[in-house]
Design an enzyme around this catalytic site. Structure first.
Site, PDB file in Angstrom:
ATOM      1  N   LEU A  69       0.820  -1.204   0.000  1.00 41.26           N
ATOM      2  CA  LEU A  69       0.000   0.000   0.000  1.00 41.26           C
ATOM      3  C   LEU A  69       0.857   1.259   0.000  1.00 41.26           C
ATOM      4  CD1 LEU A  69      -2.912  -0.881   2.463  1.00 41.26           C
ATOM      5  CD2 LEU A  69      -3.120  -0.364   0.031  1.00 41.26           C
ATOM      6  N   THR A  91       9.724   7.184   2.844  1.00 43.29           N
ATOM      7  CA  THR A  91      10.725   6.531   3.679  1.00 43.29           C
ATOM      8  C   THR A  91      10.538   5.027   3.649  1.00 43.29           C
ATOM      9  OG1 THR A  91       9.524   6.428   5.800  1.00 43.29           O
ATOM     10  CG2 THR A  91      10.561   8.533   5.214  1.00 43.29           C
ATOM     11  N   SER A  95      -4.691   2.215   9.594  1.00 41.52           N
ATOM     12  CA  SER A  95      -5.182   1.230  10.543  1.00 41.52           C
ATOM     13  C   SER A  95      -5.862   0.098   9.761  1.00 41.52           C
ATOM     14  CB  SER A  95      -6.146   1.910  11.534  1.00 41.52           C
ATOM     15  OG  SER A  95      -6.554   1.027  12.533  1.00 41.52           O
ATOM     16  N   ASN A 108       2.219   4.504   7.469  1.00 40.10           N
ATOM     17  CA  ASN A 108       1.794   3.298   6.780  1.00 40.10           C
ATOM     18  C   ASN A 108       2.607   2.065   7.159  1.00 40.10           C
ATOM     19  OD1 ASN A 108       0.785   1.615   4.324  1.00 40.10           O
ATOM     20  ND2 ASN A 108       3.002   1.759   4.011  1.00 40.10           N
ATOM     21  N   LYS A 137      -2.785  -2.383  16.462  1.00 44.98           N
ATOM     22  CA  LYS A 137      -3.678  -1.440  15.784  1.00 44.98           C
ATOM     23  C   LYS A 137      -4.702  -0.837  16.738  1.00 44.98           C
ATOM     24  CE  LYS A 137      -1.909  -1.767  11.652  1.00 44.98           C
ATOM     25  NZ  LYS A 137      -1.243  -0.591  11.019  1.00 44.98           N
ATOM     26  N   TYR A 153      -1.150  -8.370  16.329  1.00 50.51           N
ATOM     27  CA  TYR A 153      -1.462  -7.437  15.245  1.00 50.51           C
ATOM     28  C   TYR A 153      -2.667  -6.591  15.634  1.00 50.51           C
ATOM     29  CZ  TYR A 153      -2.853  -5.580  10.734  1.00 50.51           C
ATOM     30  OH  TYR A 153      -3.224  -4.725   9.719  1.00 50.51           O
ATOM     31  N   THR A 203      -1.849  -7.212  -1.381  1.00 45.65           N
ATOM     32  CA  THR A 203      -0.465  -6.761  -1.216  1.00 45.65           C
ATOM     33  C   THR A 203       0.351  -7.888  -0.592  1.00 45.65           C
ATOM     34  OG1 THR A 203      -0.726  -5.916   1.031  1.00 45.65           O
ATOM     35  CG2 THR A 203      -1.337  -4.433  -0.776  1.00 45.65           C
ATOM     36  N   ASP A 220      14.181   3.541   9.825  1.00 48.95           N
ATOM     37  CA  ASP A 220      13.666   2.423  10.602  1.00 48.95           C
ATOM     38  C   ASP A 220      12.800   3.054  11.683  1.00 48.95           C
ATOM     39  OD1 ASP A 220      13.131   0.324  12.317  1.00 48.95           O
ATOM     40  OD2 ASP A 220      15.137  -0.558  12.149  1.00 48.95           O
TER      41      ASP A 220
END
Length: 304
Positions: free
Chosen positions: A14, A32, A131, A80, A149, A145, A180, A53
């Site tokens: 994404l 980045t 998110s 992101n 979030k 995970y 993705t 990082d």
């Protein structure tokens, strides 16, 4: 009006789609990535690529400061960068848990902290936190995970209230399923315990987690209710039947990128924006389950 964007995790998935779409709009981008070598194909005189990082707070602050120094102003910050970690709670190591939180939660926090004083000084700006519908509910094997979030959403909602008086917006982009690397080479797995074989089969379609050398780390089929970003397991069909939730599909990342561009153009962007085909349905399922949980408390009345 030409805008300037700062996008983390821009070298793939994404993030790469976001960067391409923004450049196509004629805007400027500071992109980045932990390893920016993969950004050469997007070379453009409006693109500035910086290594970052996001797990390292001092590096995040220095990179954001450099971006503002180079660009003068930045209109949209897009946090992101992130990845998915799969494993039952007791299967996960401390290192895996900390790295998941360092990347998905703390990374966005460090960038937001670093950007806030610059945005206040310019009296405008928009922070977009990428998110997921998984931040509304939960799914077995995706506890960390989901936790990362949920934490992102918690601090961002407060951040929105703190920055609103300064003309700065914060939006939580609750993304649905997109085609993705999130569920492929970007995903990381615990070492499986035999007791959870049946659960792995129900959720992932396999009794064991794939090895690091697997070309396709998970066989979770697109279009089933067990797609990883799905927000709640309560309403899933363990058989993985696509008919259980025909609204859930994976969309090309370009669809998400177009929605992000449209979001940035809104004069009064919302705190939460659901993005992706089927994502609205999944959020509704998760919220309905929460309503049902609360109705077991006879002293609680769900708002009309």
């Amino acid at each position: 009006m030409t805008r300037t964007w700062f996008i983390t995790g821009a070298n793939r998935g994404l993030g790469r789609a976001f960067t391409s779409a923004v450049l196509a709009e004629g805007d400027r981008v500071v992109a980045t990535a932990r390893d920016p070598k993969g950004m050469t194909e997007l070379a453009n005189d409006r693109l500035t690529v910086l290594p970052l990082d996001i797990r390292e707070r001092e590096s995040a602050i220095a990179t954001v400061d450099k971006a503002f120094a180079l660009m003068g102003t930045i209109d949209v910050i897009v946090n992101n960068a992130g990845y998915g970690l799969v494993g039952a709670v007791e299967e996960l190591t401390e290192a895996q848990i900390r790295d998941q939180m360092d990347t998905n939660f703390y990374g966005a926090l460090w960038v937001s902290q670093a950007a806030a004083p610059h945005l206040r000084a310019q009296g405008s700006g928009h922070i977009v936190q990428i998110s997921t519908v998984g931040a509304v509910g939960s799914l077995p094997l995706f506890s960390m995970y989901n936790a990362s979030k949920w934490a992102l959403e918690g601090f961002s909602a407060s951040l929105a209230d703190e920055l609103r008086p300064f003309g700065i917006s914060v939006t939580l982009a609750q993304m649905g399923g997109f085609d993705t690397d999130w569920a492929k080479s970007s995903m990381r797995f615990a070492t499986g315990i035999p007791a959870y074989e049946d659960l792995r089969t129900a959720i992932l379609g396999m009794a064991s987690y794939p090895t690091a050398s697997s070309a396709e780390p998970t066989t979770v089929p697109a279009g089933t209710p067990t797609t990883p970003d799905k927000p709640t397991s309560t309403h899933t069909d363990p058989s993985g039947s696509p008919d259980a939730n025909p609204a859930w599909i994976e969309a090309p990342p370009e669809v998400g990128a177009a929605a992000l561009v449209a979001l940035a153009k809104m004069p009064n962007p919302p705190l939460r924006k659901i993005i992706g085909p089927g994502a609205h349905h999944m959020v509704a399922i998760a919220l309905d389950q929460r309503r049902k949980d609360y109705t077991t408390d006879h002293e609680f009345t769900w708002p009309a």
